[in-house]
Design an enzyme around this catalytic site. Structure first.
Site, mmCIF file in Angstrom:
data_model
loop_
_atom_site.group_PDB
_atom_site.id
_atom_site.type_symbol
_atom_site.label_atom_id
_atom_site.label_comp_id
_atom_site.label_asym_id
_atom_site.label_seq_id
_atom_site.Cartn_x
_atom_site.Cartn_y
_atom_site.Cartn_z
ATOM 1 N N ARG A 53 26.495 -51.445 -13.200
ATOM 2 C CA ARG A 53 26.383 -50.211 -12.415
ATOM 3 C C ARG A 53 25.856 -50.618 -11.035
ATOM 4 O O ARG A 53 25.548 -51.774 -10.789
ATOM 5 C CB ARG A 53 25.534 -49.138 -13.097
ATOM 6 C CG ARG A 53 24.485 -49.563 -14.049
ATOM 7 C CD ARG A 53 23.350 -50.312 -13.430
ATOM 8 N NE ARG A 53 22.800 -49.591 -12.294
ATOM 9 C CZ ARG A 53 22.155 -50.126 -11.299
ATOM 10 N NH1 ARG A 53 21.960 -51.436 -11.247
ATOM 11 N NH2 ARG A 53 21.681 -49.421 -10.305
ATOM 12 N N GLY A 54 25.729 -49.613 -10.141
ATOM 13 C CA GLY A 54 25.402 -49.940 -8.756
ATOM 14 C C GLY A 54 26.714 -50.029 -7.985
ATOM 15 O O GLY A 54 27.656 -50.727 -8.429
ATOM 16 N N ALA A 55 26.781 -49.322 -6.860
ATOM 17 C CA ALA A 55 28.061 -49.170 -6.170
ATOM 18 C C ALA A 55 28.773 -50.503 -5.880
ATOM 19 O O ALA A 55 29.960 -50.663 -6.231
ATOM 20 C CB ALA A 55 27.850 -48.354 -4.891
ATOM 21 N N ARG A 90 34.211 -44.040 -12.659
ATOM 22 C CA ARG A 90 33.023 -43.383 -12.070
ATOM 23 C C ARG A 90 33.425 -42.795 -10.721
ATOM 24 O O ARG A 90 33.948 -43.505 -9.854
ATOM 25 C CB ARG A 90 31.869 -44.389 -11.908
ATOM 26 C CG ARG A 90 31.358 -44.867 -13.269
ATOM 27 C CD ARG A 90 29.968 -45.385 -13.246
ATOM 28 N NE ARG A 90 28.967 -44.411 -12.890
ATOM 29 C CZ ARG A 90 27.717 -44.734 -12.554
ATOM 30 N NH1 ARG A 90 27.350 -46.007 -12.512
ATOM 31 N NH2 ARG A 90 26.836 -43.814 -12.255
ATOM 32 N N GLN A 203 16.737 -46.483 -14.111
ATOM 33 C CA GLN A 203 17.140 -47.736 -13.448
ATOM 34 C C GLN A 203 15.968 -48.380 -12.704
ATOM 35 O O GLN A 203 15.914 -49.587 -12.547
ATOM 36 C CB GLN A 203 18.279 -47.475 -12.456
ATOM 37 C CG GLN A 203 19.618 -47.193 -13.083
ATOM 38 C CD GLN A 203 19.874 -45.708 -13.226
ATOM 39 O OE1 GLN A 203 18.935 -44.925 -13.426
ATOM 40 N NE2 GLN A 203 21.117 -45.303 -13.143
ATOM 41 N N ASP A 244 25.601 -44.748 -2.681
ATOM 42 C CA ASP A 244 26.879 -44.883 -3.384
ATOM 43 C C ASP A 244 28.053 -44.447 -2.526
ATOM 44 O O ASP A 244 29.194 -44.807 -2.787
ATOM 45 C CB ASP A 244 26.848 -44.070 -4.678
ATOM 46 C CG ASP A 244 25.886 -44.713 -5.649
ATOM 47 O OD1 ASP A 244 24.674 -44.463 -5.528
ATOM 48 O OD2 ASP A 244 26.333 -45.502 -6.490
ATOM 49 N N ASN A 254 23.214 -40.732 -3.074
ATOM 50 C CA ASN A 254 22.534 -41.778 -3.851
ATOM 51 C C ASN A 254 22.013 -41.144 -5.129
ATOM 52 O O ASN A 254 22.155 -39.934 -5.350
ATOM 53 C CB ASN A 254 21.406 -42.414 -3.032
ATOM 54 C CG ASN A 254 20.895 -43.698 -3.660
ATOM 55 O OD1 ASN A 254 21.692 -44.564 -4.040
ATOM 56 N ND2 ASN A 254 19.594 -43.841 -3.802
ATOM 57 N N LYS A 255 21.403 -41.943 -5.966
ATOM 58 C CA LYS A 255 20.927 -41.495 -7.271
ATOM 59 C C LYS A 255 20.143 -40.194 -7.179
ATOM 60 O O LYS A 255 19.368 -39.987 -6.243
ATOM 61 C CB LYS A 255 20.063 -42.606 -7.874
ATOM 62 C CG LYS A 255 19.524 -42.370 -9.250
ATOM 63 C CD LYS A 255 20.568 -41.967 -10.258
ATOM 64 C CE LYS A 255 21.716 -42.949 -10.364
ATOM 65 N NZ LYS A 255 22.860 -42.431 -11.147
HETATM 66 C C1 LIG Z 1 23.250 -51.064 -3.995
HETATM 67 S S1 LIG Z 1 23.110 -49.839 -4.938
HETATM 68 C C2 LIG Z 1 23.114 -48.234 -4.287
HETATM 69 C C3 LIG Z 1 23.355 -47.291 -5.373
HETATM 70 O O1 LIG Z 1 24.483 -47.697 -6.088
HETATM 71 C C4 LIG Z 1 22.155 -47.151 -6.307
HETATM 72 O O2 LIG Z 1 21.039 -46.733 -5.589
HETATM 73 C C5 LIG Z 1 22.528 -46.131 -7.326
HETATM 74 O O3 LIG Z 1 22.398 -44.952 -7.101
HETATM 75 C C6 LIG Z 1 23.148 -46.655 -8.563
HETATM 76 O O4 LIG Z 1 23.499 -45.636 -9.466
HETATM 77 P P1 LIG Z 1 24.026 -46.036 -10.904
HETATM 78 O O5 LIG Z 1 24.290 -44.697 -11.539
HETATM 79 O O6 LIG Z 1 22.963 -46.819 -11.575
HETATM 80 O O7 LIG Z 1 25.311 -46.826 -10.722
#
Ligand SMILES: CSC[C@@H](O)[C@@H](O)C(=O)COP(=O)(O)O
Length: 371
Positions: A53-55, A90, A203, A244, A254-255
């Site tokens: 996970r993570g963009a 996603r 996370q 993201d 973002n999250k």
């Molecule tokens: C470099 S990561 C930036 C975002 O991807 C991060 O902050 C985030 O929101 C990740 O969400 P996730 O749902 O864990 O994929």
């Protein structure tokens, strides 16, 4: 970055030259488990189920997912089917679309017989580009942490608040928001990180705390609602988060919960920075609140939490009453007006159309000239 002292990335091609290795992040922080992906479906599952996970990392794994898909069938139809399947895993992180567009652009003009080798080459290049981008983001944002250290008269420590995991686990290496923190730590600036736990999937508590700990960066895990209190009491020098998807005018998805941190930061005069690799910019969108698709995830992420018992067994328990409905939006949008600055691989800019165009002038719309 290093795990138990050894350098590691989050995605790699295995020694067989074709299968794809990942860290299965659903086991962290309790166990470091790696997985070998061998099919397109396994790659799609890894993204959907958040084993990765993570963009930026989603983008890189999707690129390798294309490689695995093309090994089975490299026809034009299969290329399209593969990209569509991966795209649907996603919806919010735009890096996924960006990486798939890059793969399509590279592969479409080639004969099917040439595609698999070219796909692996392009996926590896995308992964390496991600590492270079994140290192550069860290170099630019290091100056922000260094300035905070100077402002404090080099006394005490620089306290940085971050939300979710925007570290190396969210990218191929280095991370976005955590890259400058690692670089500050390595250069001798005493930096301490307030780590939002980031419910519902934690996370922050599970991943950010783990990776900071592996690198020896001082940190404290806090509940998501504590940041405002810390800011009111001068205990946060700056916030840095990842994103993201960021629109052309600087609105930042973002999250979930990021927006509330930005509001609290604004109210308390705490700078709020967003670390932003350029593939995360969606140049086609302006108004993030209106236009960025926000992922809604399984309600069980809210009703249940998992953790390790003293025996070492990892279990999931329910925290809500049976039958209480839940909502689970995965992301929120922080409007550009709440963002102090964006940090990209090309430098730091205002969160605005002009700010972004000053760093990415090639994106400036071409004015039509009368003939
Ligand atoms: C470099 S990561 C930036 C975002 O991807 C991060 O902050 C985030 O929101 C990740 O969400 P996730 O749902 O864990 O994929």
């Amino acid at each position: 970055m290093k795990v138990h002292g050894k350098p590691m990335r989050t995605v790699w091609v295995e020694a067989d030259g074709w299968s794809v290795g990942i860290i299965d992040q659903t086991h962290l922080p309790h166990a470091l488990v790696t997985l070998r992906l061998t099919t397109l479906d396994e790659a799609a599952h890894a993204i959907r189920s958040m084993q990765v996970r993570g963009a930026p990392l989603i983008g890189a794994v999707a690129a390798y997912g294309v490689c695995l898909g093309l090994r089975a069938d490299a026809s034009n139809e299969a290329l399209e089917r593969t990209c569509t399947l991966l795209q649907e895993t996603r919806p919010t992180a735009v890096n996924l679309r960006w990486a798939l567009d890059e793969m399509r652009r590279t592969l479409r003009p080639l004969a099917p017989g040439q595609r698999v080798a070219a796909a692996y080459q392009r996926a590896a290049a995308l992964a390496d580009e991600d590492v270079a981008i994140n290192r550069a983001i860290g170099e630019h944002a290091l100056g922000l942490i260094a300035s905070a250290w100077e402002r404090k008269g080099r006394q005490g420590q620089v306290n940085v608040l971050t939300h979710c995991n925007a570290g190396w686990l969210a990218t191929v290496d280095w991370g976005t928001a955590l890259s400058p923190i690692y670089q500050a730590h390595d250069s001798g600036i005493p930096v301490h990180v307030w780590v939002d736990e980031t419910r519902p999937r934690n996370q922050g508590a599970s991943l950010t705390a783990w990776e900071l700990g592996q690198h020896g960066v001082p940190h404290t895990v806090i509940v998501d609602n504590m940041g405002g209190h810390l800011m009111q009491h001068g205990q946060v020098d700056l916030c840095i988060v990842g994103t993201d998807r960021t629109t052309a005018r600087g609105d930042v998805a973002n999250k979930i919960g990021t927006y509330l941190k930005a509001l609290a930061a604004k109210d308390n005069g705490v700078p709020f920075y967003v670390a932003l690799p350029s593939p995360t910019i969606d140049w086609t969108l302006e108004d993030g609140v209106r236009d960025i698709p926000i992922e809604q995830r399984d309600g069980r992420e809210v009703t249940d939490v998992s953790g390790r018992l003293p025996s070492g067994e990892v279990v999931t328990v329910r925290v809500t009453p049976e039958g209480s409905p839940v909502a689970n939006y995965g992301f929120d949008v922080t409007p550009a007006r709440l963002v102090t600055a964006l940090v990209t691989e090309r430098g730091i800019c205002a969160a605005s159309t002009e700010g972004l165009l000053s760093l990415f002038p090639e994106r400036r719309p071409v004015k039509e000239t009368g003939t």
